[in-house]
Design an enzyme around this catalytic site. Structure first.
Site, PDB file in Angstrom:
ATOM      1  N   LYS A 135     -17.949  11.493  61.323  1.00  0.00           N
ATOM      2  CA  LYS A 135     -17.612  10.842  62.599  1.00  0.00           C
ATOM      3  C   LYS A 135     -16.324  11.406  63.173  1.00  0.00           C
ATOM      4  O   LYS A 135     -16.241  11.696  64.382  1.00  0.00           O
ATOM      5  CB  LYS A 135     -17.492   9.328  62.384  1.00  0.00           C
ATOM      6  CG  LYS A 135     -17.191   8.512  63.631  1.00  0.00           C
ATOM      7  CD  LYS A 135     -15.696   8.181  63.801  1.00  0.00           C
ATOM      8  CE  LYS A 135     -15.194   7.311  62.673  1.00  0.00           C
ATOM      9  NZ  LYS A 135     -13.768   6.927  62.897  1.00  0.00           N
ATOM     10  N   LYS A 174      -4.601  12.770  65.485  1.00  0.00           N
ATOM     11  CA  LYS A 174      -5.558  12.554  64.385  1.00  0.00           C
ATOM     12  C   LYS A 174      -6.734  13.520  64.496  1.00  0.00           C
ATOM     13  O   LYS A 174      -7.221  14.060  63.487  1.00  0.00           O
ATOM     14  CB  LYS A 174      -6.060  11.111  64.414  1.00  0.00           C
ATOM     15  CG  LYS A 174      -7.086  10.764  63.321  1.00  0.00           C
ATOM     16  CD  LYS A 174      -6.496  10.826  61.932  1.00  0.00           C
ATOM     17  CE  LYS A 174      -7.532  10.540  60.842  1.00  0.00           C
ATOM     18  NZ  LYS A 174      -7.948   9.119  60.803  1.00  0.00           N
ATOM     19  N   THR A 230      -9.940   5.152  63.961  1.00  0.00           N
ATOM     20  CA  THR A 230     -10.012   6.496  64.538  1.00  0.00           C
ATOM     21  C   THR A 230     -11.144   6.532  65.557  1.00  0.00           C
ATOM     22  O   THR A 230     -12.317   6.382  65.196  1.00  0.00           O
ATOM     23  CB  THR A 230     -10.257   7.550  63.443  1.00  0.00           C
ATOM     24  OG1 THR A 230      -9.153   7.536  62.528  1.00  0.00           O
ATOM     25  CG2 THR A 230     -10.379   8.941  64.049  1.00  0.00           C
TER      26      THR A 230
END
Length: 296
Positions: A241, A172, A96
């Protein structure tokens, strides 16, 4: 039989490798840690000395690292994938990272006639190990068609979300905005109940049976009730994150994200106070503020 590689053999990458081997793919892998390379060998994979070495024997390589800079280094750095790949090979980017970083990687790969499938995943450590990940795959349709069996070896639900690099990462980022917000709403509701004298089990049962019931809330609340804040496969650093990626992407497009911003700040407090623990540790920040503990 296609030959496949995995770069990054931590909680997520080790699951990818395990399920690729289980599905019959000849699987090579690289990680900076020797113990992870040894674990790959034990599961039937082939440890390699560098990403380039993995690429030399692979038709496609999964990149499962922590952030965009690591992904770029693995692909383009010294002994990176591009120095070992033959033209027509494919990078499957399951890490990601920022959508803009995925686009940069795709542009760089085009110069080497190498494909990119931008396919971040959801499902965490349990999903990676069980091969039940949800994958948000973006790429040229013909490339996705060729690699569908590889994706199916590691994912249970594979969504084709676009044809362009960055599309997968964008989906995402939107997903993590929702998940992060559900997490923090669950933490707050749990602590409100505890401070008010309501048992955690009562709230858990009511939430689970109501229209607000969902797997994210049930899992998070269950971990809080068990006081399971370490080793659950959902490290707080990863969610923090991911939320910063969401906020950076939203800022790029001028989209206000009020709820996600609050969630990110709660996770900021959590990672500052409990940097080695998991997502649910954010609850302890709220407990400390109000002087109550969530229990069954």
């Amino acid at each position: 039989m296609k030959k496949v590689g995995v770069i990054g053999l931590g909680d997520m990458g080790s699951g990818l490798a395990r399920n690729l081997v289980k599905a019959g793919f000849e699987t090579a892998g690289f990680d900076l840690r020797e113990d992870r390379l040894a674990a790959l060998s034990e599961m039937g994979g082939r440890p390699a000395a560098s990403p380039a070495t993995v690429a030399k024997t692979s038709d496609a390589v999964f990149v499962m690292v922590l952030n965009g800079q690591q992904a770029k280094d693995v692909v383009f750095g010294a002994d990176g994938l591009v120095s070992g790949f033959k033209p027509g090979s494919t990078v499957i980017l399951t890490a990601t990272i920022k959508p803009s970083e995925a686009r940069e990687i795709a542009d760089g790969l085009k110069k080497h006639d190498i494909h990119l499938i931008d396919a971040p995943v959801s499902g965490g450590y349990p999903g990676a190990q069980a091969g039940t990940l949800t994958m948000m795959a973006a790429g040229a349709p013909e490339v996705l068609d060729v690699h569908q069996p590889i994706l199916e070896a590691v994912g249970e639900k594979i969504f084709r979300v676009g044809a362009n690099a960055g599309d997968g990462q964008t989906v995402k980022a939107c997903l993590q905005a929702l998940i992060g917000s559900i997490f923090t709403a669950t933490f707050e509701a749990a602590v409100l109940g505890a401070k008010s004298g309501i048992s955690g089990q009562v709230l858990y049962d009511v939430f689970s049976a109501s229209g607000a019931g969902n797997n994210i809330t049930r899992n998070a609340y269950g971990k809080i009730l068990d006081r399971a804040f370490v080793g659950t496969g959902s490290h707080i650093g990863t969610m923090y994150k991911d939320l910063t990626i969401t906020m950076d992407h939203a800022r790029e497009f001028g989209v206000p994200m009020f709820t996600t911003a609050a969630a990110m700040q709660l996770f900021q407090s959590g990672i500052t106070r409990f940097p080695g623990e998991d997502n649910w540790a954010v609850t302890k920040i709220l407990e400390e503020i109000v002087g109550a503990t969530v229990t069954r």
